[in-house]
Design a protein around this motif. Structure first.
Motif, PDB file in Angstrom:
ATOM      1  N   ASN A 111       0.847  -1.182   0.000  1.00 34.36           N
ATOM      2  CA  ASN A 111       0.000   0.000   0.000  1.00 34.36           C
ATOM      3  C   ASN A 111       0.884   1.233   0.000  1.00 34.36           C
ATOM      4  O   ASN A 111       1.797   1.344   0.832  1.00 34.36           O
ATOM      5  CB  ASN A 111      -0.931   0.022   1.213  1.00 34.36           C
ATOM      6  N   ILE A 112       0.650   2.136  -0.941  1.00 32.56           N
ATOM      7  CA  ILE A 112       1.445   3.358  -1.057  1.00 32.56           C
ATOM      8  C   ILE A 112       0.552   4.540  -0.717  1.00 32.56           C
ATOM      9  O   ILE A 112      -0.481   4.757  -1.353  1.00 32.56           O
ATOM     10  CB  ILE A 112       2.028   3.506  -2.481  1.00 32.56           C
ATOM     11  N   GLN A 113       0.939   5.299   0.291  1.00 33.21           N
ATOM     12  CA  GLN A 113       0.122   6.404   0.799  1.00 33.21           C
ATOM     13  C   GLN A 113       0.886   7.709   0.677  1.00 33.21           C
ATOM     14  O   GLN A 113       1.972   7.866   1.240  1.00 33.21           O
ATOM     15  CB  GLN A 113      -0.251   6.163   2.262  1.00 33.21           C
ATOM     16  N   MET A 130       5.559  13.425   1.570  1.00 37.46           N
ATOM     17  CA  MET A 130       6.049  12.232   2.237  1.00 37.46           C
ATOM     18  C   MET A 130       5.193  11.052   1.794  1.00 37.46           C
ATOM     19  O   MET A 130       3.976  11.070   1.928  1.00 37.46           O
ATOM     20  CB  MET A 130       5.977  12.400   3.754  1.00 37.46           C
ATOM     21  N   THR A 131       5.834  10.046   1.230  1.00 40.93           N
ATOM     22  CA  THR A 131       5.142   8.898   0.663  1.00 40.93           C
ATOM     23  C   THR A 131       5.575   7.650   1.418  1.00 40.93           C
ATOM     24  O   THR A 131       6.775   7.360   1.506  1.00 40.93           O
ATOM     25  CB  THR A 131       5.468   8.761  -0.835  1.00 40.93           C
ATOM     26  N   THR A 132       4.606   6.931   1.951  1.00 45.32           N
ATOM     27  CA  THR A 132       4.896   5.762   2.785  1.00 45.32           C
ATOM     28  C   THR A 132       4.494   4.492   2.057  1.00 45.32           C
ATOM     29  O   THR A 132       3.379   4.381   1.545  1.00 45.32           O
ATOM     30  CB  THR A 132       4.150   5.851   4.127  1.00 45.32           C
ATOM     31  N   VAL A 133       5.420   3.548   2.009  1.00 43.23           N
ATOM     32  CA  VAL A 133       5.165   2.235   1.420  1.00 43.23           C
ATOM     33  C   VAL A 133       4.984   1.249   2.571  1.00 43.23           C
ATOM     34  O   VAL A 133       5.903   1.030   3.367  1.00 43.23           O
ATOM     35  CB  VAL A 133       6.334   1.795   0.518  1.00 43.23           C
ATOM     36  N   THR A 188       4.878  -3.281   8.418  1.00 43.08           N
ATOM     37  CA  THR A 188       6.094  -2.488   8.462  1.00 43.08           C
ATOM     38  C   THR A 188       6.104  -1.542   7.264  1.00 43.08           C
ATOM     39  O   THR A 188       5.372  -1.747   6.291  1.00 43.08           O
ATOM     40  CB  THR A 188       7.342  -3.372   8.444  1.00 43.08           C
ATOM     41  N   SER A 189       6.928  -0.513   7.306  1.00 43.82           N
ATOM     42  CA  SER A 189       6.882   0.494   6.249  1.00 43.82           C
ATOM     43  C   SER A 189       8.214   1.210   6.108  1.00 43.82           C
ATOM     44  O   SER A 189       9.094   1.119   6.971  1.00 43.82           O
ATOM     45  CB  SER A 189       5.786   1.514   6.539  1.00 43.82           C
ATOM     46  N   GLU A 211      13.681  -0.623   8.857  1.00 44.07           N
ATOM     47  CA  GLU A 211      14.031  -1.243  10.131  1.00 44.07           C
ATOM     48  C   GLU A 211      13.723  -2.736  10.126  1.00 44.07           C
ATOM     49  O   GLU A 211      14.491  -3.545  10.654  1.00 44.07           O
ATOM     50  CB  GLU A 211      13.274  -0.549  11.271  1.00 44.07           C
ATOM     51  N   SER A 212      12.610  -3.116   9.518  1.00 45.80           N
ATOM     52  CA  SER A 212      12.206  -4.524   9.555  1.00 45.80           C
ATOM     53  C   SER A 212      13.158  -5.420   8.779  1.00 45.80           C
ATOM     54  O   SER A 212      13.305  -6.606   9.100  1.00 45.80           O
ATOM     55  CB  SER A 212      10.787  -4.676   9.008  1.00 45.80           C
ATOM     56  N   MET A 213      13.819  -4.862   7.758  1.00 45.22           N
ATOM     57  CA  MET A 213      14.757  -5.654   6.960  1.00 45.22           C
ATOM     58  C   MET A 213      16.202  -5.385   7.340  1.00 45.22           C
ATOM     59  O   MET A 213      17.119  -5.933   6.726  1.00 45.22           O
ATOM     60  CB  MET A 213      14.545  -5.356   5.466  1.00 45.22           C
TER      61      MET A 213
END
Length: 303
Positions: free
Chosen positions: A133-135, A165-168, A174-175, A282-284
């Motif tokens: 999801n891209i926000q 600011m675009t959040t994946v 996680t993002s 952070e998750s990766m």
């Protein structure tokens, strides 16, 4: 830049010519955007590696993915055998950690090159679910698993939030985030923007050199101008020159690169704003390379 690359490299997409080029047409486009239809995209069930769900004690380092977000506007689609004016593509891929950063297709600032082939590096893909999801600041959309750790989506122009600011967000919630860019209020020479095939190719690209300008400036990190030159009848690609400079609003394109081309050769002129970002995941336990491009492709001829 996939379409831009195809236009530059010929194939069965050629430049359509007209019998004559008027000297004072009164028809051009403003470099703004119009909506395009979103092609359908089906998620893929192709298997790939799975990211670990266990927390890692490793320090945050290395590269674990690449995100490319591109918008390309063709001044005269019918001149180039294309069906639409604007194409917007989001694409992300994830992989096991590597020590390299993902290379770019254009030369470094201050250099020109005849090699415009994309450079790929070998990676082991990761499957992070069926979709992302891209926000942005106002709009959101999904990118779907196309296999081999690649998630992609063509979107409409109005869905692209500028300077936002675009959040994946991945399916495990996680993002990572990056900042989008914007296009242009003005491009010069203005003749490259003619939309009518009867008027297209009027802009003079001089063997003595050509001044290009754009505004606003300073939005991206770099700016690339690529000129793909074709035979006067548009049937044969004669060569490609790609030059990169800062996003300063002005670039002088050295005409010495064009000396071997016949006068009245046709040109596809790709003007591309580029932003390079490296953002943490952070998750990766690594970093995502983000490459943003906003392009206008115009027409001209060599003199």
């Amino acid at each position: 830049m996939i379409l831009a690359f195809l236009l530059a490299c010929g194939g069965d997409i050629g430049i359509r010519t007209v019998d004559k080029i008027p000297t004072d047409p009164d028809s051009g486009i403003t470099v703004v955007d119009t909506s395009t239809e979103e092609p359908s995209s089906e998620p893929s069930n192709e298997p790939a590696g799975e990211p670990s769900t266990e927390p890692s004690t490793e320090p945050l380092n290395g590269t674990v993915g690449l995100t490319r977000y591109t918008l390309e506007q063709l001044a005269c689609p019918s001149c180039m055998g294309a069906s639409q004016e604007i194409t917007v593509l989001f694409e992300a891929k994830f992989h096991d950690k590597i020590n390299e950063t993902h290379p770019l297709w254009y030369p470094p600032i201050g250099q020109c090159s005849t090699n415009t082939s994309p450079v790929a590096i070998s990676v082991s893909p990761l499957n992070v679910g069926q979709s992302l999801n891209i926000q942005g600041s106002q709009n959101s959309f999904s990118a779907y698993n196309a296999g081999s750790g690649i998630y992609s989506s063509y979107i409409q122009e109005w869905q692209y939030d500028r300077n936002a600011m675009t959040t994946v967000r991945l399916q495990d919630n996680t993002s990572y985030s990056f900042t989008s860019i914007e296009g242009f209020d003005d491009i010069q020479p203005w003749e490259i923007r003619y939309v009518d095939p009867s008027y297209a190719f009027a802009a003079v690209i001089s063997k003595f050199g050509t001044n290009f300008s754009w505004s606003p400036a300073g939005v991206g990190d770099e700016f690339n101008i690529m000129i793909a030159t074709y035979s006067p009848d548009g049937s044969q690609l004669l060569g490609v020159i790609s030059c990169t400079g800062p996003d300063s609003g002005f670039m002088f394109f050295d005409g010495s690169y064009l000396q071997t081309y016949p006068t009245w050769s046709l040109a596809a002129i790709h003007m591309t704003r580029i932003s390079k970002q490296r953002v943490p995941s952070e998750s990766m336990n690594g970093y995502i390379d983000v490459q943003l491009e906003w392009s206008v492709v115009g027409t001209g001829h060599i003199e």
